[in-house]
Design a protein around this motif. Structure first.
Motif, PDB file in Angstrom:
ATOM      1  N   GLU A  33     -10.930 -38.437 -50.293  1.00 13.80           N
ATOM      2  CA  GLU A  33     -12.238 -38.155 -49.675  1.00 13.80           C
ATOM      3  C   GLU A  33     -12.362 -38.849 -48.328  1.00 13.80           C
ATOM      4  O   GLU A  33     -12.829 -38.244 -47.359  1.00 13.80           O
ATOM      5  N   HIS A  34     -11.942 -40.104 -48.260  1.00 21.47           N
ATOM      6  CA  HIS A  34     -11.961 -40.826 -46.982  1.00 21.47           C
ATOM      7  C   HIS A  34     -11.136 -40.065 -45.932  1.00 21.47           C
ATOM      8  O   HIS A  34     -11.580 -39.859 -44.807  1.00 21.47           O
ATOM      9  N   ALA A  35      -9.934 -39.657 -46.317  1.00 25.37           N
ATOM     10  CA  ALA A  35      -9.037 -38.973 -45.375  1.00 25.37           C
ATOM     11  C   ALA A  35      -9.632 -37.652 -44.911  1.00 25.37           C
ATOM     12  O   ALA A  35      -9.595 -37.323 -43.721  1.00 25.37           O
ATOM     13  N   PHE A  36     -10.195 -36.891 -45.851  1.00 25.86           N
ATOM     14  CA  PHE A  36     -10.754 -35.589 -45.505  1.00 25.86           C
ATOM     15  C   PHE A  36     -11.947 -35.731 -44.562  1.00 25.86           C
ATOM     16  O   PHE A  36     -12.039 -35.014 -43.555  1.00 25.86           O
ATOM     17  N   GLN A  37     -12.833 -36.649 -44.879  1.00 24.91           N
ATOM     18  CA  GLN A  37     -14.014 -36.827 -44.029  1.00 24.91           C
ATOM     19  C   GLN A  37     -13.614 -37.320 -42.638  1.00 24.91           C
ATOM     20  O   GLN A  37     -14.163 -36.875 -41.636  1.00 24.91           O
ATOM     21  N   GLU A  88      -2.299 -42.693 -40.502  1.00 26.19           N
ATOM     22  CA  GLU A  88      -3.451 -43.551 -40.762  1.00 26.19           C
ATOM     23  C   GLU A  88      -3.640 -43.695 -42.275  1.00 26.19           C
ATOM     24  O   GLU A  88      -3.471 -42.727 -43.022  1.00 26.19           O
ATOM     25  N   MET A  89      -4.000 -44.901 -42.724  1.00 24.39           N
ATOM     26  CA  MET A  89      -4.145 -45.194 -44.139  1.00 24.39           C
ATOM     27  C   MET A  89      -5.597 -44.993 -44.594  1.00 24.39           C
ATOM     28  O   MET A  89      -6.535 -45.366 -43.891  1.00 24.39           O
ATOM     29  N   TYR A  90      -5.746 -44.409 -45.789  1.00 24.31           N
ATOM     30  CA  TYR A  90      -7.070 -44.172 -46.372  1.00 24.31           C
ATOM     31  C   TYR A  90      -7.059 -44.586 -47.844  1.00 24.31           C
ATOM     32  O   TYR A  90      -6.044 -44.427 -48.529  1.00 24.31           O
ATOM     33  N   ASP A 115     -11.720 -38.058 -32.927  1.00 26.72           N
ATOM     34  CA  ASP A 115     -11.943 -39.381 -32.337  1.00 26.72           C
ATOM     35  C   ASP A 115     -11.380 -40.463 -33.262  1.00 26.72           C
ATOM     36  O   ASP A 115     -11.842 -40.630 -34.387  1.00 26.72           O
ATOM     37  N   LYS A 116     -10.393 -41.186 -32.761  1.00 27.17           N
ATOM     38  CA  LYS A 116      -9.714 -42.203 -33.567  1.00 27.17           C
ATOM     39  C   LYS A 116     -10.684 -43.279 -34.061  1.00 27.17           C
ATOM     40  O   LYS A 116     -10.557 -43.765 -35.195  1.00 27.17           O
ATOM     41  N   ASP A 117     -11.663 -43.657 -33.251  1.00 26.00           N
ATOM     42  CA  ASP A 117     -12.631 -44.687 -33.661  1.00 26.00           C
ATOM     43  C   ASP A 117     -13.506 -44.198 -34.809  1.00 26.00           C
ATOM     44  O   ASP A 117     -13.821 -44.961 -35.726  1.00 26.00           O
ATOM     45  N   ILE A 118     -13.894 -42.945 -34.773  1.00 23.98           N
ATOM     46  CA  ILE A 118     -14.695 -42.374 -35.863  1.00 23.98           C
ATOM     47  C   ILE A 118     -13.858 -42.322 -37.136  1.00 23.98           C
ATOM     48  O   ILE A 118     -14.320 -42.686 -38.222  1.00 23.98           O
ATOM     49  N   ARG A 119     -12.616 -41.881 -37.022  1.00 25.84           N
ATOM     50  CA  ARG A 119     -11.731 -41.834 -38.194  1.00 25.84           C
ATOM     51  C   ARG A 119     -11.566 -43.226 -38.799  1.00 25.84           C
ATOM     52  O   ARG A 119     -11.630 -43.399 -40.019  1.00 25.84           O
ATOM     53  N   LEU A 120     -11.393 -44.227 -37.938  1.00 29.99           N
ATOM     54  CA  LEU A 120     -11.253 -45.600 -38.414  1.00 29.99           C
ATOM     55  C   LEU A 120     -12.523 -46.059 -39.128  1.00 29.99           C
ATOM     56  O   LEU A 120     -12.459 -46.666 -40.202  1.00 29.99           O
ATOM     57  N   SER A 121     -13.676 -45.749 -38.559  1.00 30.65           N
ATOM     58  CA  SER A 121     -14.934 -46.185 -39.186  1.00 30.65           C
ATOM     59  C   SER A 121     -15.107 -45.548 -40.565  1.00 30.65           C
ATOM     60  O   SER A 121     -15.652 -46.177 -41.481  1.00 30.65           O
ATOM     61  N   ILE A 122     -14.630 -44.324 -40.746  1.00 30.79           N
ATOM     62  CA  ILE A 122     -14.712 -43.675 -42.059  1.00 30.79           C
ATOM     63  C   ILE A 122     -13.674 -44.267 -43.012  1.00 30.79           C
ATOM     64  O   ILE A 122     -13.944 -44.449 -44.196  1.00 30.79           O
ATOM     65  N   SER A 123     -12.522 -44.614 -42.489  1.00 27.69           N
ATOM     66  CA  SER A 123     -11.455 -45.152 -43.350  1.00 27.69           C
ATOM     67  C   SER A 123     -11.847 -46.477 -43.995  1.00 27.69           C
ATOM     68  O   SER A 123     -11.314 -46.828 -45.045  1.00 27.69           O
TER      69      SER A 123
END
Length: 138
Positions: free
Chosen positions: A32-36, A26-28, A42-50
Motif C-alpha cells: 500500500e505504501h509503494a502504490f500510494q 525505493e524501500m516501502y 516527486d521523490k520527496d512526496i514518495r519519501l513522505s509516503i514511504s
C-alpha cells in the motif's frame, strides 16, 4: 472454491500486509505504501509516503497527492510490479503458491469495484494480478 477475503489466514494477500519491498530502488513497508507513493513522480512526496506509520496512513496521504499525468495508464502495471516485488519474499511466495488454483477475489465492503469486488460486482483487478504473479511463481 474461491478466497474472497484477504483477512485472517489470507491477510498476506492484502496490500496492507506489512512486508518490506522495493519499487524503483525505493524501500516501502507495505504494498500500500509503494502504490500510494507511485501516484507521484516527486521523490520527496514518495519519501513522505514511504515513512507513514501505517498502510492506512499511506492510503490517506495518497488521496492528497496530485496524480502523475499518466496514472490511469500505468497504475495496473505499477501494481503488478509491486506485487512481484512483494512476493520475492520466500515465505510470502510459498503462501501464495499454497493457494494453488483458488480464485483470489479482493472482496470488500468499501465499494472498490476496480481493484476488488463489492456486493458481487467488480473487476477484481488486484485478485487477477495476484493470480498472475502466483502463476509465474509455479
Amino acid at each position: 472454491m474461491a478466497i474472497t477475503s484477504f483477512r485472517g489466514e489470507y491477510a498476506f494477500l492484502s496490500n496492507f500486509y506489512p512486508t518490506v519491498l522495493y519499487l524503483n530502488g525505493e524501500m516501502y513497508p507495505s504494498a500500500e505504501h509503494a502504490f500510494q507513493a507511485a501516484k507521484s513522480l516527486d521523490k520527496d512526496i514518495r519519501l513522505s509516503i514511504s515513512v507513514c506509520r501505517s498502510p492506512k496512513e499511506a492510503k490517506e496521504a495518497g488521496r492528497l497527492v496530485s496524480l502523475r499525468p499518466d496514472w490511469e495508464d500505468v497504475k495496473v502495471d505499477i501494481m503488478y510490479n509491486i506485487l512481484k516485488s512483494k512476493f520475492e519474499n520466500l515465505e510470502l511466495s510459498q503462501k501464495l503458491k499454497n493457494t494453488k488454483d483458488e480464485e483470489l477475489i479482493e472482496g470488500n465492503t468499501w465499494g472498490d469495484k476496480f481493484w476488488g469486488v463489492c456486493k458481487g460486482e467488480g473487476k477484481n483487478t488486484l485478485g487477477i494480478l495476484l493470480m498472475k504473479v502466483r502463476d509465474e511463481l509455479t
